[in-house]
Scaffold this motif. Structure first.
Motif, PDB file in Angstrom:
ATOM      1  N   PHE A 138      30.764  55.275  64.095  1.00  0.00           N
ATOM      2  CA  PHE A 138      30.900  55.096  65.221  1.00  0.00           C
ATOM      3  C   PHE A 138      31.360  53.702  66.030  1.00  0.00           C
ATOM      4  O   PHE A 138      30.673  52.772  66.228  1.00  0.00           O
ATOM      5  CB  PHE A 138      29.632  54.905  66.070  1.00  0.00           C
ATOM      6  N   PRO A 139      32.844  53.968  65.934  1.00  0.00           N
ATOM      7  CA  PRO A 139      33.925  52.721  66.759  1.00  0.00           C
ATOM      8  C   PRO A 139      33.287  51.747  68.069  1.00  0.00           C
ATOM      9  O   PRO A 139      33.752  50.810  68.725  1.00  0.00           O
ATOM     10  CB  PRO A 139      34.797  53.223  67.109  1.00  0.00           C
ATOM     11  N   GLN A 140      32.097  52.608  68.768  1.00  0.00           N
ATOM     12  CA  GLN A 140      31.590  51.997  69.908  1.00  0.00           C
ATOM     13  C   GLN A 140      29.993  51.666  69.923  1.00  0.00           C
ATOM     14  O   GLN A 140      29.629  50.650  71.056  1.00  0.00           O
ATOM     15  CB  GLN A 140      31.812  52.653  71.220  1.00  0.00           C
ATOM     16  N   HIS A 141      29.840  52.061  68.263  1.00  0.00           N
ATOM     17  CA  HIS A 141      28.021  51.872  69.022  1.00  0.00           C
ATOM     18  C   HIS A 141      27.960  50.229  68.730  1.00  0.00           C
ATOM     19  O   HIS A 141      28.701  49.729  67.619  1.00  0.00           O
ATOM     20  CB  HIS A 141      27.950  52.639  67.421  1.00  0.00           C
ATOM     21  N   ASN A 142      26.910  49.788  69.426  1.00  0.00           N
ATOM     22  CA  ASN A 142      26.835  48.099  68.362  1.00  0.00           C
ATOM     23  C   ASN A 142      26.097  47.857  67.418  1.00  0.00           C
ATOM     24  O   ASN A 142      25.791  46.529  67.117  1.00  0.00           O
ATOM     25  CB  ASN A 142      25.931  47.328  69.661  1.00  0.00           C
ATOM     26  N   ASP A 143      25.477  48.733  66.259  1.00  0.00           N
ATOM     27  CA  ASP A 143      24.786  49.331  65.192  1.00  0.00           C
ATOM     28  C   ASP A 143      26.233  48.025  64.293  1.00  0.00           C
ATOM     29  O   ASP A 143      27.191  49.014  63.881  1.00  0.00           O
ATOM     30  CB  ASP A 143      24.202  50.381  65.101  1.00  0.00           C
ATOM     31  N   VAL A 144      26.448  46.807  63.636  1.00  0.00           N
ATOM     32  CA  VAL A 144      27.408  46.649  63.061  1.00  0.00           C
ATOM     33  C   VAL A 144      27.143  48.049  61.539  1.00  0.00           C
ATOM     34  O   VAL A 144      28.403  47.604  60.712  1.00  0.00           O
ATOM     35  CB  VAL A 144      27.121  45.589  62.356  1.00  0.00           C
ATOM     36  N   ALA A 145      26.128  49.150  61.106  1.00  0.00           N
ATOM     37  CA  ALA A 145      26.293  49.504  60.372  1.00  0.00           C
ATOM     38  C   ALA A 145      26.965  50.658  60.313  1.00  0.00           C
ATOM     39  O   ALA A 145      27.835  51.583  59.065  1.00  0.00           O
ATOM     40  CB  ALA A 145      24.758  49.665  59.885  1.00  0.00           C
ATOM     41  N   LEU A 146      27.317  50.993  61.024  1.00  0.00           N
ATOM     42  CA  LEU A 146      28.438  52.531  61.796  1.00  0.00           C
ATOM     43  C   LEU A 146      29.857  52.029  61.848  1.00  0.00           C
ATOM     44  O   LEU A 146      30.102  52.857  62.306  1.00  0.00           O
ATOM     45  CB  LEU A 146      27.573  52.721  62.982  1.00  0.00           C
ATOM     46  N   ARG A 147      29.860  51.167  61.488  1.00  0.00           N
ATOM     47  CA  ARG A 147      31.430  50.570  61.898  1.00  0.00           C
ATOM     48  C   ARG A 147      32.060  50.261  60.232  1.00  0.00           C
ATOM     49  O   ARG A 147      31.071  49.399  59.440  1.00  0.00           O
ATOM     50  CB  ARG A 147      32.244  49.510  62.332  1.00  0.00           C
ATOM     51  N   MET A 148      33.103  50.490  59.928  1.00  0.00           N
ATOM     52  CA  MET A 148      33.831  49.438  58.375  1.00  0.00           C
ATOM     53  C   MET A 148      34.220  47.847  59.230  1.00  0.00           C
ATOM     54  O   MET A 148      34.579  48.225  59.690  1.00  0.00           O
ATOM     55  CB  MET A 148      35.109  50.430  58.192  1.00  0.00           C
ATOM     56  N   TRP A 149      34.162  47.479  58.041  1.00  0.00           N
ATOM     57  CA  TRP A 149      34.143  46.333  57.765  1.00  0.00           C
ATOM     58  C   TRP A 149      35.536  45.558  56.863  1.00  0.00           C
ATOM     59  O   TRP A 149      35.382  45.743  55.503  1.00  0.00           O
ATOM     60  CB  TRP A 149      32.560  44.762  58.055  1.00  0.00           C
ATOM     61  N   GLU A 150      35.632  43.919  57.436  1.00  0.00           N
ATOM     62  CA  GLU A 150      37.297  43.709  57.300  1.00  0.00           C
ATOM     63  C   GLU A 150      36.789  43.683  55.389  1.00  0.00           C
ATOM     64  O   GLU A 150      37.663  43.951  54.237  1.00  0.00           O
ATOM     65  CB  GLU A 150      38.537  42.790  57.310  1.00  0.00           C
ATOM     66  N   ALA A 151      35.746  43.096  55.111  1.00  0.00           N
ATOM     67  CA  ALA A 151      34.597  42.761  53.821  1.00  0.00           C
ATOM     68  C   ALA A 151      34.595  43.776  52.880  1.00  0.00           C
ATOM     69  O   ALA A 151      35.107  43.773  51.627  1.00  0.00           O
ATOM     70  CB  ALA A 151      33.330  41.463  53.485  1.00  0.00           C
TER      71      ALA A 151
END
Ligand SMILES: C[S@@+](CC[C@H](N)C(=O)[O-])C[C@H]1O[C@@H](n2cnc3c(N)ncnc32)[C@H](O)[C@@H]1O
Length: 373
Positions: A138-151
């Motif tokens: 969910f690229p626009q969501h503010n829940d950090v769990a709904l995106r992929m992160w570099e780590a």
């Protein structure tokens, strides 16, 4: 002059369509497309025939129409970049490009919707086969769990390269987010079981979705006599380990019944993994408590209990405080991959991340001695 800088040259082996499917930075997509169509001269519109424009338009259109494809907003931005950098505004003669531009008008003129979701796809090369991994974000969501992160991407790439580390292991993932790293551990590394955890309802729902859409290829990799899934997910909030569980580490004593299955996996598991969970000083203490709970619980597994973490170093003092808190609990930390080595890992997830991969460090954690009170 090439559009790629430094390490990004490692991407040239990846096809343009795969880069678009992974929502890679547009410069990288255009560079790969150029490599595949040598008639396109570098930094010049000369040679941009209508035929080549049509090929680019068709590639984008196929993904645009795919319900499980990348974000339409991303595809529109990519298209505009292709036109401005490669074609030239007044030379857009392709019907396919024009159609796409028209389709995207409403998207370009609307506010981003937080609940807008899309899928990113990756092809992971194994010795004898290829794994088609697909993740909903969910690229626009503010829940950090709904995106992929570099780590998470870097830790997954590390596991793809050193899969033997997890072979036969019972893995639990903390702050699993989209479950991408858990899926790699389960599907590429022969882990005997992976339990992905997180704490928001949205992330747990999304994790279930991501496990379900990858189940077909995961099932193919399971021996016929072992039909049960090798990956599960469940609720685990680190704060629950502050005082919610008694010193005997008895999951039955958990205050919150939702926690019981994951607490049980923590006890039975032999390998704890986590990516990008060390970023907020306020939650370091419950995080360390959860790690301690895992490392001190007696498992029936023949493997020594170990934790493998990947952290993006955004703020050195946060990472330092985490190390100090681990140390005070008798937990030692050992670097497995330095920032430079993380930056040089073979790319599997060429997404557009905020932080460079060379800000990530991978380390293992072990229990050294009983904690000091
Ligand atoms: C930056 S995201 C990383 C997600 C994923 N590991 C990745 O690398 O793509 C941090 C994750 O930690 C989880 N998290 C944050 N605080 C937590 C807590 N108190 N208990 C459990 N999970 C938490 C978030 O929900 C989120 O999934």
């Amino acid at each position: 002059m090439s559009l790629l800088a430094g390490d990004d040259h490692r991407l040239l082996a990846v096809r343009a369509v795969d880069l678009v499917s992974a929502m890679a930075p547009s410069d990288l997509v255009l560079e790969a497309f150029r490599q595949e169509h040598p008639s396109l001269k570098e930094d010049s519109c000369a040679g941009t025939t209508v035929a080549v424009q049509e090929i680019f338009g068709s590639m984008v259109n196929i993904l645009y129409e795919d319900e499980m494809g990348p974000s339409k907003r991303y595809l529109q931005r990519l298209l505009l970049k292709f036109i401005s950098v490669v074609v030239g505004e007044d030379r857009t003669e392709s019907e396919a490009l024009m159609q796409l531009l028209l389709k995207g008008l409403s998207i370009r003129n609307s506010f981003p919707d937080a609940n807008e979701c899309c899928h990113v796809s990756f092809r992971i090369q194994r010795l004898r086969h290829e794994i088609p991994l697909r993740i909903r974000i969910f690229p626009q969501h503010n829940d950090v769990a709904l995106r992929m992160w570099e780590a998470g991407a870097v830790l997954s790439e590390f596991f793809v390269q050193c899969g033997g580390l997890l072979a036969g292991r019972k893995v639990v993932e903390l702050g699993a987010g989209t479950a991408v790293t858990g899926l790699v551990a389960a599907g590429c590394c022969k882990a005997s079981h992976v339990h992905c955890t997180d704490f928001t309802q949205a992330s747990l729902d999304n994790m279930k979705h991501n496990v379900a859409i990858n189940e077909p290829w995961l099932r193919q990799k399971r021996p016929k006599e072992e039909p049960q899934s090798v990956i599960s997910s469940g609720y685990l909030e680190w704060g629950e380990f502050g005082n919610g569980i008694d010193e005997n580490l008895n999951p039955e004593a958990a205050v919150n019944p939702l926690l019981v299955p994951s607490a049980d996996h923590l006890i039975q598991g032999d390998t704890l993994i986590a990516a990008d969970v060390v970023y907020d000083k306020a939650i370091l203490s419950p995080l360390v408590r959860t790690i301690w709970y895992f490392l001190t619980a007696t498992t029936s597994s023949p493997h020594e209990k170990t934790a493998i973490f990947a952290t993006t170093i955004r703020n050195q003092s946060t990472f330092q405080l985490f190390q100090e808190q681990l140390h005070s609990q008798g937990i030692s930390s050992q670097i497995l991959l330095s920032r430079k080595e993380c930056g040089n890992l073979q790319l599997v997830f060429p997404m557009n991340f905020i932080q460079p991969r060379s800000d990530v460090v991978i380390y293992s954690l072990h229990l050294q001695r009983k904690p000091t009170k």
